[in-house]
Design a protein around this motif. Structure first.
Motif, PDB file in Angstrom:
ATOM      1  N   ILE A   4       0.854  -1.183   0.000  1.00 63.35           N
ATOM      2  CA  ILE A   4       0.000   0.000   0.000  1.00 63.35           C
ATOM      3  C   ILE A   4       0.889   1.232   0.000  1.00 63.35           C
ATOM      4  CG2 ILE A   4      -1.752   1.298   1.257  1.00 63.35           C
ATOM      5  CD1 ILE A   4      -2.629  -1.403   2.481  1.00 63.35           C
ATOM      6  N   SER A   5       0.619   2.139  -0.926  1.00 64.21           N
ATOM      7  CA  SER A   5       1.390   3.374  -1.020  1.00 64.21           C
ATOM      8  C   SER A   5       0.458   4.510  -1.386  1.00 64.21           C
ATOM      9  CB  SER A   5       2.470   3.245  -2.096  1.00 64.21           C
ATOM     10  OG  SER A   5       3.066   4.495  -2.347  1.00 64.21           O
ATOM     11  N   GLN A   6       0.628   5.642  -0.722  1.00 62.37           N
ATOM     12  CA  GLN A   6      -0.198   6.805  -1.039  1.00 62.37           C
ATOM     13  C   GLN A   6       0.176   7.379  -2.398  1.00 62.37           C
ATOM     14  OE1 GLN A   6      -0.588   9.766   2.037  1.00 62.37           O
ATOM     15  NE2 GLN A   6      -0.976  11.368   0.574  1.00 62.37           N
ATOM     16  N   SER A   7       1.457   7.477  -2.684  1.00 64.85           N
ATOM     17  CA  SER A   7       1.906   8.135  -3.902  1.00 64.85           C
ATOM     18  C   SER A   7       2.231   7.169  -5.030  1.00 64.85           C
ATOM     19  CB  SER A   7       3.156   8.964  -3.603  1.00 64.85           C
ATOM     20  OG  SER A   7       4.221   8.095  -3.237  1.00 64.85           O
ATOM     21  N   GLY A   8       2.460   5.902  -4.694  1.00 68.23           N
ATOM     22  CA  GLY A   8       2.936   4.967  -5.701  1.00 68.23           C
ATOM     23  C   GLY A   8       4.435   5.067  -5.885  1.00 68.23           C
ATOM     24  N   GLU A   9       5.080   5.898  -5.089  1.00 67.88           N
ATOM     25  CA  GLU A   9       6.528   6.097  -5.187  1.00 67.88           C
ATOM     26  C   GLU A   9       7.195   6.030  -3.817  1.00 67.88           C
ATOM     27  OE1 GLU A   9       6.987   9.779  -7.266  1.00 67.88           O
ATOM     28  OE2 GLU A   9       6.071   9.010  -9.084  1.00 67.88           O
ATOM     29  N   THR A  10       6.559   5.388  -2.861  1.00 67.03           N
ATOM     30  CA  THR A  10       7.071   5.332  -1.499  1.00 67.03           C
ATOM     31  C   THR A  10       8.308   4.442  -1.447  1.00 67.03           C
ATOM     32  OG1 THR A  10       4.781   5.536  -0.769  1.00 67.03           O
ATOM     33  CG2 THR A  10       6.398   4.908   0.897  1.00 67.03           C
ATOM     34  N   ALA A  11       9.440   5.028  -1.045  1.00 61.83           N
ATOM     35  CA  ALA A  11      10.732   4.342  -1.106  1.00 61.83           C
ATOM     36  C   ALA A  11      10.767   3.065  -0.268  1.00 61.83           C
ATOM     37  CB  ALA A  11      11.848   5.291  -0.673  1.00 61.83           C
ATOM     38  N   ASP A  12      10.266   3.109   0.963  1.00 58.75           N
ATOM     39  CA  ASP A  12      10.346   1.918   1.805  1.00 58.75           C
ATOM     40  C   ASP A  12       9.459   0.794   1.275  1.00 58.75           C
ATOM     41  OD1 ASP A  12       8.060   3.344   2.495  1.00 58.75           O
ATOM     42  OD2 ASP A  12       8.246   2.977   4.639  1.00 58.75           O
ATOM     43  N   THR A  13       8.334   1.148   0.688  1.00 60.33           N
ATOM     44  CA  THR A  13       7.446   0.137   0.121  1.00 60.33           C
ATOM     45  C   THR A  13       8.061  -0.462  -1.146  1.00 60.33           C
ATOM     46  OG1 THR A  13       5.598   1.398   0.997  1.00 60.33           O
ATOM     47  CG2 THR A  13       5.065  -0.355  -0.551  1.00 60.33           C
ATOM     48  N   THR A  66     -10.951   1.799   2.088  1.00 60.17           N
ATOM     49  CA  THR A  66     -12.073   1.300   1.293  1.00 60.17           C
ATOM     50  C   THR A  66     -11.617   0.207   0.331  1.00 60.17           C
ATOM     51  OG1 THR A  66     -13.162   3.451   1.470  1.00 60.17           O
ATOM     52  CG2 THR A  66     -13.944   1.965  -0.273  1.00 60.17           C
ATOM     53  N   CYS A  67     -10.474   0.425  -0.316  1.00 56.63           N
ATOM     54  CA  CYS A  67      -9.937  -0.598  -1.231  1.00 56.63           C
ATOM     55  C   CYS A  67      -9.608  -1.887  -0.488  1.00 56.63           C
ATOM     56  CB  CYS A  67      -8.688  -0.079  -1.939  1.00 56.63           C
ATOM     57  SG  CYS A  67      -9.040   1.086  -3.258  1.00 56.63           S
ATOM     58  N   ILE A  68      -9.015  -1.761   0.692  1.00 53.46           N
ATOM     59  CA  ILE A  68      -8.679  -2.946   1.488  1.00 53.46           C
ATOM     60  C   ILE A  68      -9.957  -3.687   1.887  1.00 53.46           C
ATOM     61  CG2 ILE A  68      -7.710  -3.722   3.687  1.00 53.46           C
ATOM     62  CD1 ILE A  68      -5.713  -1.328   3.379  1.00 53.46           C
ATOM     63  N   TYR A  69     -10.951  -2.929   2.304  1.00 55.33           N
ATOM     64  CA  TYR A  69     -12.229  -3.518   2.704  1.00 55.33           C
ATOM     65  C   TYR A  69     -12.875  -4.244   1.523  1.00 55.33           C
ATOM     66  CZ  TYR A  69     -16.046  -3.639   6.124  1.00 55.33           C
ATOM     67  OH  TYR A  69     -16.977  -4.033   7.046  1.00 55.33           O
ATOM     68  N   MET A  70     -12.848  -3.611   0.348  1.00 51.87           N
ATOM     69  CA  MET A  70     -13.444  -4.238  -0.837  1.00 51.87           C
ATOM     70  C   MET A  70     -12.657  -5.477  -1.270  1.00 51.87           C
ATOM     71  SD  MET A  70     -14.818  -0.942  -2.943  1.00 51.87           S
ATOM     72  CE  MET A  70     -15.698  -1.933  -4.121  1.00 51.87           C
ATOM     73  N   LEU A  71     -11.346  -5.432  -1.093  1.00 52.62           N
ATOM     74  CA  LEU A  71     -10.529  -6.613  -1.384  1.00 52.62           C
ATOM     75  C   LEU A  71     -10.923  -7.767  -0.455  1.00 52.62           C
ATOM     76  CD1 LEU A  71      -8.207  -7.842  -3.018  1.00 52.62           C
ATOM     77  CD2 LEU A  71      -6.631  -6.873  -1.332  1.00 52.62           C
ATOM     78  N   ALA A  72     -11.129  -7.437   0.822  1.00 50.83           N
ATOM     79  CA  ALA A  72     -11.566  -8.455   1.787  1.00 50.83           C
ATOM     80  C   ALA A  72     -12.922  -9.027   1.386  1.00 50.83           C
ATOM     81  CB  ALA A  72     -11.632  -7.861   3.191  1.00 50.83           C
ATOM     82  N   ILE A  73     -13.821  -8.163   0.928  1.00 49.46           N
ATOM     83  CA  ILE A  73     -15.141  -8.621   0.479  1.00 49.46           C
ATOM     84  C   ILE A  73     -14.992  -9.560  -0.722  1.00 49.46           C
ATOM     85  CG2 ILE A  73     -17.307  -7.876  -0.605  1.00 49.46           C
ATOM     86  CD1 ILE A  73     -17.010  -5.264   1.122  1.00 49.46           C
ATOM     87  N   ALA A  74     -14.133  -9.170  -1.665  1.00 54.51           N
ATOM     88  CA  ALA A  74     -13.936  -9.996  -2.858  1.00 54.51           C
ATOM     89  C   ALA A  74     -13.310 -11.345  -2.509  1.00 54.51           C
ATOM     90  CB  ALA A  74     -13.050  -9.255  -3.861  1.00 54.51           C
ATOM     91  N   MET A  75     -12.435 -11.330  -1.506  1.00 60.16           N
ATOM     92  CA  MET A  75     -11.742 -12.574  -1.145  1.00 60.16           C
ATOM     93  C   MET A  75     -12.625 -13.534  -0.362  1.00 60.16           C
ATOM     94  SD  MET A  75      -7.976 -11.064  -0.271  1.00 60.16           S
ATOM     95  CE  MET A  75      -7.200 -12.634   0.051  1.00 60.16           C
ATOM     96  N   ASN A  76     -13.532 -12.995   0.481  1.00 59.29           N
ATOM     97  CA  ASN A  76     -14.343 -13.923   1.284  1.00 59.29           C
ATOM     98  C   ASN A  76     -15.792 -14.016   0.836  1.00 59.29           C
ATOM     99  OD1 ASN A  76     -15.868 -11.882   2.445  1.00 59.29           O
ATOM    100  ND2 ASN A  76     -14.982 -12.083   4.474  1.00 59.29           N
TER     101      ASN A  76
END
Length: 149
Positions: A4-13, A66-76
């Motif tokens: 998960i990254s806010q910018s899509g360019e997070t160095a540690d991620t 919200t994306c994480i929650y929807m991913l959880a919904i899709a997975m279960n």
């Protein structure tokens, strides 16, 4: 692996992605999604909250949750979770309508030099976000403690 990254360019991620891709095999518009695709990962989910207009904006945080929650919904496949998610805007609206109470709280804590946020379970990341926003906007020191259940 879910990154998960806010910018899509997070160095540690990005570093975590590179390390994981050396150890794990088969794991669009920003550096992270390009790296993910180059490293052979399967999917990228964009939260698309739009540009941050001010430091106090929390829409990126909310859209990631919200994306994480929807991913959880899709997975279960639990559609009751989707019904709960649909209620979030009304909960937010209700919380913001109590302007008098919000002003009372702001007045009570406006002269504090330190604030302590306590989060338990799913509330812990929100406590972290609250402390971060406090520091970014007011330069008031904020600490977070994760309370164990």
């Amino acid at each position: 692996m879910i990154l998960i990254s806010q910018s899509g360019e997070t160095a540690d991620t990005l570093r975590a992605l590179k390390i994981a891709n050396k150890k794990i095999r088969n794991p669009c518009y920003r550096l992270m999604s390009l790296e993910v695709q180059l490293q052979g990962s399967d999917q990228v989910i964009y939260s698309r909250p739009g540009p941050e207009i001010g430091v106090a904006a929390t829409k990126t945080y909310v859209s990631q949750l919200t994306c994480i929650y929807m991913l959880a919904i899709a997975m279960n496949g639990d559609k009751t979770l989707l019904e709960k998610l649909k209620k979030v805007p009304s909960y937010m609206k209700h919380a913001l309508e109590d302007e008098k109470h919000i002003i009372e709280i702001a007045k009570k804590y406006k002269d504090c030099s330190d604030l302590f946020f306590i989060g338990r379970g799913f509330s812990y990341p929100t406590a972290l976000e609250g402390a971060l926003k406090l520091k970014e906007i007011t330069y008031i020191h904020g600490e977070v403690m994760q309370q164990r259940a």
